[in-house]
Design a protein around this motif. Structure first.
Motif, PDB file in Angstrom:
ATOM      1  N   LEU A 517      24.859   1.694  68.988  1.00 26.94           N
ATOM      2  CA  LEU A 517      26.390   1.380  68.946  1.00 26.94           C
ATOM      3  C   LEU A 517      26.854   2.973  68.402  1.00 26.94           C
ATOM      4  O   LEU A 517      28.032   3.140  69.138  1.00 26.94           O
ATOM      5  N   VAL A 518      26.355   3.750  67.376  1.00 24.56           N
ATOM      6  CA  VAL A 518      26.826   4.964  67.079  1.00 24.56           C
ATOM      7  C   VAL A 518      27.368   6.022  68.272  1.00 24.56           C
ATOM      8  O   VAL A 518      28.172   6.498  68.486  1.00 24.56           O
ATOM      9  N   PHE A 519      26.024   6.086  69.152  1.00 26.46           N
ATOM     10  CA  PHE A 519      26.170   6.786  70.266  1.00 26.46           C
ATOM     11  C   PHE A 519      27.070   6.327  71.533  1.00 26.46           C
ATOM     12  O   PHE A 519      27.183   7.052  72.560  1.00 26.46           O
ATOM     13  N   MET A 520      27.647   5.196  71.247  1.00 29.30           N
ATOM     14  CA  MET A 520      28.435   4.572  72.214  1.00 29.30           C
ATOM     15  C   MET A 520      29.948   5.551  72.226  1.00 29.30           C
ATOM     16  O   MET A 520      30.728   5.660  73.130  1.00 29.30           O
ATOM     17  N   GLY A 521      30.086   5.991  70.864  1.00 26.33           N
ATOM     18  CA  GLY A 521      31.093   6.924  70.724  1.00 26.33           C
ATOM     19  C   GLY A 521      32.305   6.763  70.282  1.00 26.33           C
ATOM     20  O   GLY A 521      33.171   7.411  69.394  1.00 26.33           O
ATOM     21  N   ASP A 522      32.793   5.304  70.384  1.00 26.16           N
ATOM     22  CA  ASP A 522      34.215   5.073  70.245  1.00 26.16           C
ATOM     23  C   ASP A 522      34.241   4.547  68.444  1.00 26.16           C
ATOM     24  O   ASP A 522      33.227   4.424  68.015  1.00 26.16           O
ATOM     25  N   ALA A 523      35.191   4.667  68.022  1.00 30.63           N
ATOM     26  CA  ALA A 523      35.360   4.542  66.525  1.00 30.63           C
ATOM     27  C   ALA A 523      34.802   3.191  66.186  1.00 30.63           C
ATOM     28  O   ALA A 523      34.261   2.942  65.025  1.00 30.63           O
ATOM     29  N   ALA A 528      30.864   0.023  63.332  1.00 33.58           N
ATOM     30  CA  ALA A 528      30.069  -1.384  63.496  1.00 33.58           C
ATOM     31  C   ALA A 528      28.152  -1.028  63.287  1.00 33.58           C
ATOM     32  O   ALA A 528      27.431  -1.402  62.556  1.00 33.58           O
ATOM     33  N   GLY A 529      27.963   0.196  64.108  1.00 31.17           N
ATOM     34  CA  GLY A 529      26.522   0.841  63.751  1.00 31.17           C
ATOM     35  C   GLY A 529      26.321   1.060  62.472  1.00 31.17           C
ATOM     36  O   GLY A 529      25.099   0.798  62.078  1.00 31.17           O
ATOM     37  N   ILE A 530      27.157   1.843  61.813  1.00 30.63           N
ATOM     38  CA  ILE A 530      26.893   2.119  60.315  1.00 30.63           C
ATOM     39  C   ILE A 530      26.691   1.015  59.444  1.00 30.63           C
ATOM     40  O   ILE A 530      25.974   0.713  58.444  1.00 30.63           O
ATOM     41  N   PHE A 531      27.725  -0.063  59.600  1.00 34.29           N
ATOM     42  CA  PHE A 531      27.782  -1.228  58.906  1.00 34.29           C
ATOM     43  C   PHE A 531      26.658  -1.703  58.953  1.00 34.29           C
ATOM     44  O   PHE A 531      25.782  -2.324  57.835  1.00 34.29           O
ATOM     45  N   TRP A 532      25.654  -2.242  60.480  1.00 35.53           N
ATOM     46  CA  TRP A 532      24.556  -2.739  60.514  1.00 35.53           C
ATOM     47  C   TRP A 532      23.229  -2.144  59.897  1.00 35.53           C
ATOM     48  O   TRP A 532      22.411  -2.735  59.085  1.00 35.53           O
ATOM     49  N   ILE A 533      23.570  -0.516  59.571  1.00 33.62           N
ATOM     50  CA  ILE A 533      22.358   0.023  59.105  1.00 33.62           C
ATOM     51  C   ILE A 533      22.487  -0.155  57.648  1.00 33.62           C
ATOM     52  O   ILE A 533      21.530  -0.218  57.119  1.00 33.62           O
ATOM     53  N   VAL A 534      23.669  -0.291  56.988  1.00 32.95           N
ATOM     54  CA  VAL A 534      23.694  -0.413  55.559  1.00 32.95           C
ATOM     55  C   VAL A 534      23.759  -1.937  54.951  1.00 32.95           C
ATOM     56  O   VAL A 534      23.440  -2.251  53.864  1.00 32.95           O
TER      57      VAL A 534
END
Length: 565
Positions: A517-523, A528-534
């Motif tokens: 998700l992070v590498f999809m690029g949009d804010a 969301a990617g950071i949220f799922w990681i934490v």
């Protein structure tokens, strides 16, 4: 693993694990993130793509120039999905020509496209327009007519259909008529017809030109047409793939099906039956209230994941009845799997407690909150270690057995209703797989083989066989990789307990899915990617705060004669 009746304490050398985790993170970064060293099998790259709204605008602009097509004034929101020529990507990956292809041809002849489905009011059905995901350029199209004898939203599938079927759909159209109809399309897409080689004979289905000036290795650019109702039905420009490669993939897929259904599915069914039996036999040592919450989490995550793939199902041309049937059927399968996981939780808990061990403590046990918090810490450290191990494994496998991978529309976040929901599947996998193959599977095998390593190895192999349908070849690659990963999960389970191994598995998957998700690029997707990681850290901390240290009567240790059974 905590002895039953003893104060809860997770014994982990965090300093050592922290050092190994740092090494694992470095290896992951080097082998999967850095472009100069990343593995083609596991690389995670940042590829800026246009939005689906931009793809729709490009498709509508193209559609306005198509004969016998009128853009509806009040058109419903078009369906936009990700489609891929996995055969081309795979062949280039296998023959080590992928980098060269990307530099020379990908900008004009992509293997990945957005497919925009526009309503065709003039002739009924749909007009599917393929749009380059980076440039927004239209690269192909398909008219999906209601009267079609072989209607399909996928041009790639059309090219694989028997020639006789294509000819029946075309009617009595002659080769000369086909050339005349194709000429307008070729001119519009910028091709010089005199420079093209016609490869189709009169009486053959479809129409194919080859551009001998455009080639890479043994592959040449092919321009493929199909016809229906006296008009061009589809056009695509793709590089050829040798029949030997196509046959290799078919043979490998057949082997993967044998391993998945004959190995994984059947043996998992056997474990499910044994879970029913042992949940009854060990009921004196556990409770049927155990596992309800985890089973419900698994069920909810699985159903959400299924519903999230609706765009992909819709793109396959299914009618409302078939679409509803497939969803209901999948939810039914998920319900059965959830019941299996519930029984495995009950049986696994009872079997371990019967021999005096406590891999899955209860919330009312003293020190539970701190135990969960430490399990979460352990889970993050082990997840980073596992990322490093996985990176090294694929690096070795690529250089030993020639491992390579290809693309898949079935697993793309671009084919989800909400890409940001993708990492919820990490919780489904972490809970379900660690329950069946570690908490229950290891103890079940210990009763049969009386050897801890073999008891870990057998359920790990069963679990590994369930991942052979991923687009990674040869298909034995993932069983080899996951046998190693699974044995490490088994070690975590035996050393630190069930909660720690679930956290490890969930975090391991969340890191990979969150980064996608992070590498999809949009804010939004980055957030969301950071949220799922934490999220696992949040869950662990909330459980810790909700379970403060309190003094309660400890459990009575199982009698010595039962421990020896």
């Amino acid at each position: 693993m905590n002895p039953l009746g003893q104060p809860l304490e997770l014994k982990a050398n965090f300093k050592r694990l922290g050092l190994l985790a740092a090494i694992g993170l470095i290896l992951f970064f080097v082998f999967q993130i850095l472009p100069s060293t990343s593995s083609q099998t596991t690389d995670i790259t940042s590829t800026p793509v246009i939005s689906k709204e931009q793809a729709t605008q490009s498709a509508r602009s193209f559609a306005a120039s198509v004969a016998d097509y009128t853009l509806p004034s009040n058109e419903e929101e078009p369906l936009v999905t990700y489609q891929t020529h996995s055969d081309i990507y795979g062949y280039m990956s296998k023959t080590k020509q992928l980098d060269a292809y990307n530099k020379q041809w990908e900008a004009t002849y992509p293997y990945d496209v957005y497919r925009v489905r526009l309503v065709d009011n003039d002739r009924g059905g749909y007009l599917n327009v393929d749009v380059h995901m980076k440039t927004g350029k239209v690269v192909g199209f398909t008219r999906e007519l209601p009267s079609s004898l072989y209607a399909s939203a996928n041009v790639e599938e059309d090219q694989q259909k028997p020639d006789a079927t294509i000819r029946v759909a075309e009617g009595n159209i002659s080769l000369e008529q086909k050339e005349r109809l194709a000429a307008g399309v070729l001119t519009e897409f910028g091709y010089e017809i005199p420079k093209l080689q016609l490869d189709t004979q009169d009486g053959e289905g479809g129409l194919k030109y080859t551009d001998l000036d455009k080639q890479i290795g043994d592959s040449n650019l092919e321009l493929n047409f199909t016809f229906e109702g006296g008009a061009v039905r589809s056009f695509e420009a793709v590089f050829s793939v040798p029949d030997s490669h196509t046959q290799y993939v078919k043979d490998q897929t057949r082997q993967a099906n044998y391993m998945t259904y004959g190995g994984y599915a059947f043996l998992t069914f056997v474990l499910g039956v044994l879970a029913i039996i042992y949940s009854i036999l060990t009921r004196a040592h556990t409770s049927f209230k155990r596992g309800i919450i985890l089973s419900l989490i698994y069920f909810a995550a699985s159903v959400i994941g299924t519903l999230n793939m609706l765009p992909l199902l819709k793109s396959q041309g299914l009618n409302s009845f078939m679409l509803s049937f497939l969803i209901i059927f999948q939810i039914g399968v998920t319900l059965v799997m959830s019941a299996t996981i519930y029984l495995s939780l009950v049986a696994g808990d009872g079997m371990w407690r019967k021999i005096g061990l406590n891999p899955w403590p209860r919330a009312k046990e003293p020190g539970y909150g701190k135990y969960v918090l430490h399990s979460m810490y352990t889970g993050y450290l082990w997840a980073l270690i596992l990322l490093g191990v996985q990176s090294i494994l694929f690096f070795i496998l690529e250089r030993s057995i020639g491992t390579w991978s290809t693309t898949s529309a079935d697993q793309s976040t671009y084919n989800m209703s909400y890409a940001w929901l993708f990492p919820i599947m990490a919780w489904m996998a972490g809970i379900g797989e660690e329950t069946v193959y570690r908490l229950f599977g290891i103890r079940m095998m210990q009763k049969i083989v009386r050897n801890t390593f073999i008891a870990c190895l057998i359920p790990t192999i069963i679990w590994a066989l369930g991942h052979t349908l991923y687009p990674i070849y040869p298909v034995i690659t993932r069983p080899i990789e996951l046998t190693v990963i699974g044995l490490l999960f088994s070690f975590i389970m035996l050393r630190h307990g069930f909660i720690a191994v679930v956290f490890s598995h969930v975090i391991f998957n969340s890191l990979l899915m969150g980064l996608s998700l992070v590498f999809m690029g949009d804010a939004f997707n980055v957030s969301a990617g950071i949220f799922w990681i934490v999220l696992p850290a949040i869950v662990g901390y909330v459980i810790y705060k909700c379970n403060p240290n309190k003094k309660e009567k400890p459990y009575v240790t199982t009698p010595h004669h039962e421990v020896l059974q």
